[in-house]
Motif scaffolding. Structure first.
Motif, PDB file in Angstrom:
ATOM      1  N   LEU A 173       8.645   6.777  -7.963  1.00  0.00           N
ATOM      2  CA  LEU A 173       8.927   5.538  -7.234  1.00  0.00           C
ATOM      3  C   LEU A 173       7.968   5.358  -6.063  1.00  0.00           C
ATOM      4  N   TRP A 174       7.689   6.433  -5.347  1.00  0.00           N
ATOM      5  CA  TRP A 174       6.776   6.391  -4.204  1.00  0.00           C
ATOM      6  C   TRP A 174       5.397   5.911  -4.644  1.00  0.00           C
ATOM      7  N   GLU A 175       4.882   6.503  -5.706  1.00  0.00           N
ATOM      8  CA  GLU A 175       3.555   6.117  -6.196  1.00  0.00           C
ATOM      9  C   GLU A 175       3.575   4.745  -6.876  1.00  0.00           C
ATOM     10  N   GLY A 176       4.564   4.502  -7.711  1.00  0.00           N
ATOM     11  CA  GLY A 176       4.612   3.243  -8.466  1.00  0.00           C
ATOM     12  C   GLY A 176       4.763   2.023  -7.577  1.00  0.00           C
ATOM     13  N   ILE A 177       5.774   2.056  -6.717  1.00  0.00           N
ATOM     14  CA  ILE A 177       5.996   0.920  -5.815  1.00  0.00           C
ATOM     15  C   ILE A 177       4.843   0.797  -4.828  1.00  0.00           C
ATOM     16  N   GLY A 178       4.359   1.940  -4.332  1.00  0.00           N
ATOM     17  CA  GLY A 178       3.206   1.911  -3.429  1.00  0.00           C
ATOM     18  C   GLY A 178       1.991   1.282  -4.082  1.00  0.00           C
ATOM     19  N   THR A 179       1.744   1.627  -5.332  1.00  0.00           N
ATOM     20  CA  THR A 179       0.602   1.065  -6.065  1.00  0.00           C
ATOM     21  C   THR A 179       0.735  -0.446  -6.228  1.00  0.00           C
ATOM     22  N   ILE A 180       1.931  -0.898  -6.542  1.00  0.00           N
ATOM     23  CA  ILE A 180       2.149  -2.344  -6.683  1.00  0.00           C
ATOM     24  C   ILE A 180       1.804  -3.069  -5.390  1.00  0.00           C
ATOM     25  N   PHE A 181       2.313  -2.568  -4.273  1.00  0.00           N
ATOM     26  CA  PHE A 181       2.038  -3.215  -2.982  1.00  0.00           C
ATOM     27  C   PHE A 181       0.564  -3.114  -2.609  1.00  0.00           C
ATOM     28  N   ILE A 182      -0.060  -1.965  -2.867  1.00  0.00           N
ATOM     29  CA  ILE A 182      -1.475  -1.803  -2.523  1.00  0.00           C
ATOM     30  C   ILE A 182      -2.340  -2.761  -3.332  1.00  0.00           C
ATOM     31  N   ILE A 183      -2.044  -2.927  -4.608  1.00  0.00           N
ATOM     32  CA  ILE A 183      -2.801  -3.890  -5.419  1.00  0.00           C
ATOM     33  C   ILE A 183      -2.596  -5.299  -4.885  1.00  0.00           C
ATOM     34  N   PHE A 184      -1.348  -5.652  -4.568  1.00  0.00           N
ATOM     35  CA  PHE A 184      -1.072  -6.984  -4.021  1.00  0.00           C
ATOM     36  C   PHE A 184      -1.882  -7.228  -2.743  1.00  0.00           C
ATOM     37  N   PHE A 185      -1.846  -6.260  -1.815  1.00  0.00           N
ATOM     38  CA  PHE A 185      -2.566  -6.434  -0.560  1.00  0.00           C
ATOM     39  C   PHE A 185      -4.079  -6.379  -0.749  1.00  0.00           C
ATOM     40  N   SER A 186      -4.562  -5.604  -1.701  1.00  0.00           N
ATOM     41  CA  SER A 186      -6.013  -5.550  -1.929  1.00  0.00           C
ATOM     42  C   SER A 186      -6.518  -6.893  -2.451  1.00  0.00           C
ATOM     43  N   ILE A 187      -5.693  -7.577  -3.217  1.00  0.00           N
ATOM     44  CA  ILE A 187      -6.076  -8.898  -3.726  1.00  0.00           C
ATOM     45  C   ILE A 187      -5.992  -9.942  -2.614  1.00  0.00           C
ATOM     46  N   THR A 188      -4.900  -9.930  -1.843  1.00  0.00           N
ATOM     47  CA  THR A 188      -4.704 -10.971  -0.834  1.00  0.00           C
ATOM     48  C   THR A 188      -5.544 -10.752   0.427  1.00  0.00           C
ATOM     49  N   LEU A 189      -5.701  -9.500   0.862  1.00  0.00           N
ATOM     50  CA  LEU A 189      -6.415  -9.253   2.114  1.00  0.00           C
ATOM     51  C   LEU A 189      -7.903  -8.999   1.934  1.00  0.00           C
ATOM     52  N   PHE A 190      -8.280  -8.382   0.818  1.00  0.00           N
ATOM     53  CA  PHE A 190      -9.659  -7.967   0.638  1.00  0.00           C
ATOM     54  C   PHE A 190     -10.352  -8.675  -0.523  1.00  0.00           C
ATOM     55  N   ASN A 191      -9.693  -9.637  -1.121  1.00  0.00           N
ATOM     56  CA  ASN A 191     -10.249 -10.427  -2.231  1.00  0.00           C
ATOM     57  C   ASN A 191     -10.724  -9.569  -3.403  1.00  0.00           C
ATOM     58  N   ASP A 192     -10.025  -8.460  -3.644  1.00  0.00           N
ATOM     59  CA  ASP A 192     -10.344  -7.653  -4.817  1.00  0.00           C
ATOM     60  C   ASP A 192     -10.010  -8.457  -6.071  1.00  0.00           C
ATOM     61  N   PRO A 193     -10.798  -8.311  -7.119  1.00  0.00           N
ATOM     62  CA  PRO A 193     -10.555  -9.117  -8.321  1.00  0.00           C
ATOM     63  C   PRO A 193      -9.311  -8.657  -9.086  1.00  0.00           C
ATOM     64  N   MET A 194      -8.701  -9.604  -9.784  1.00  0.00           N
ATOM     65  CA  MET A 194      -7.565  -9.318 -10.653  1.00  0.00           C
ATOM     66  C   MET A 194      -7.982  -9.659 -12.065  1.00  0.00           C
ATOM     67  N   ASN A 195      -7.722  -8.747 -12.984  1.00  0.00           N
ATOM     68  CA  ASN A 195      -8.084  -9.005 -14.372  1.00  0.00           C
ATOM     69  C   ASN A 195      -6.926  -8.624 -15.284  1.00  0.00           C
ATOM     70  N   GLY A 196      -7.123  -8.795 -16.568  1.00  0.00           N
ATOM     71  CA  GLY A 196      -6.073  -8.529 -17.535  1.00  0.00           C
ATOM     72  C   GLY A 196      -5.603  -7.089 -17.538  1.00  0.00           C
ATOM     73  N   GLN A 197      -6.525  -6.155 -17.362  1.00  0.00           N
ATOM     74  CA  GLN A 197      -6.144  -4.747 -17.342  1.00  0.00           C
ATOM     75  C   GLN A 197      -5.235  -4.428 -16.154  1.00  0.00           C
ATOM     76  N   LYS A 198      -5.541  -4.992 -15.003  1.00  0.00           N
ATOM     77  CA  LYS A 198      -4.689  -4.767 -13.833  1.00  0.00           C
ATOM     78  C   LYS A 198      -3.310  -5.376 -14.046  1.00  0.00           C
ATOM     79  N   ILE A 199      -3.279  -6.565 -14.628  1.00  0.00           N
ATOM     80  CA  ILE A 199      -1.994  -7.203 -14.899  1.00  0.00           C
ATOM     81  C   ILE A 199      -1.173  -6.348 -15.856  1.00  0.00           C
ATOM     82  N   LEU A 200      -1.799  -5.864 -16.915  1.00  0.00           N
ATOM     83  CA  LEU A 200      -1.109  -4.994 -17.862  1.00  0.00           C
ATOM     84  C   LEU A 200      -0.625  -3.719 -17.176  1.00  0.00           C
ATOM     85  N   GLY A 201      -1.457  -3.149 -16.335  1.00  0.00           N
ATOM     86  CA  GLY A 201      -1.066  -1.954 -15.595  1.00  0.00           C
ATOM     87  C   GLY A 201       0.137  -2.202 -14.701  1.00  0.00           C
ATOM     88  N   LEU A 202       0.155  -3.351 -14.027  1.00  0.00           N
ATOM     89  CA  LEU A 202       1.296  -3.697 -13.175  1.00  0.00           C
ATOM     90  C   LEU A 202       2.571  -3.876 -13.996  1.00  0.00           C
TER      91      LEU A 202
END
Length: 108
Positions: free
Chosen positions: A62-91
């Motif tokens: 739970l620590w890693e999974g939920i943390g990863t979800i939030f980190i991906i969300f913030f990396s996209i919103t704050l740092f404009n990291d790209p989102m692609n199909g693989q990331k969506i599938l991973g989420l």
């Protein structure tokens, strides 16, 4: 409930520390590295308290999974990291895994 609160705090500290690391790396902001060290330390301390009552496998997942979800969300919103199909599938897989872990915890 008390131990779940510490697990939640561990997740929040982990996310804050990781975001601080990225910010400091991009902007050369040394205070960001100090915040990162403090937050990651607090995260592990809270996780150590949480696993006194929550099984380590469940707490860590739970620590890693939920943390990863939030980190991906913030990396996209704050740092404009790209989102692609693989990331969506991973989420989607992470969400499904968390749901399975939670349902398995309730049945035991």
């Amino acid at each position: 409930m008390f131990y779940r609160l510490f697990l939640l705090l561990a997740i929040l500290f982990e996310v804050t520390g990781t975001i601080s690391m990225k910010y400091a790396s991009l902007h050369g902001y040394q205070l960001g590295h100090i915040v990162m060290y403090i937050m990651i330390t607090c995260s592990y301390l809270c996780l150590a308290i949480a696993v006194k009552q929550i099984p380590i496998g469940i707490a860590y997942a739970l620590w890693e999974g939920i943390g990863t979800i939030f980190i991906i969300f913030f990396s996209i919103t704050l740092f404009n990291d790209p989102m692609n199909g693989q990331k969506i599938l991973g989420l989607i897989i992470i969400f499904a895994s968390i749901a399975l872990i939670e349902s398995g915890e309730k049945t035991t």
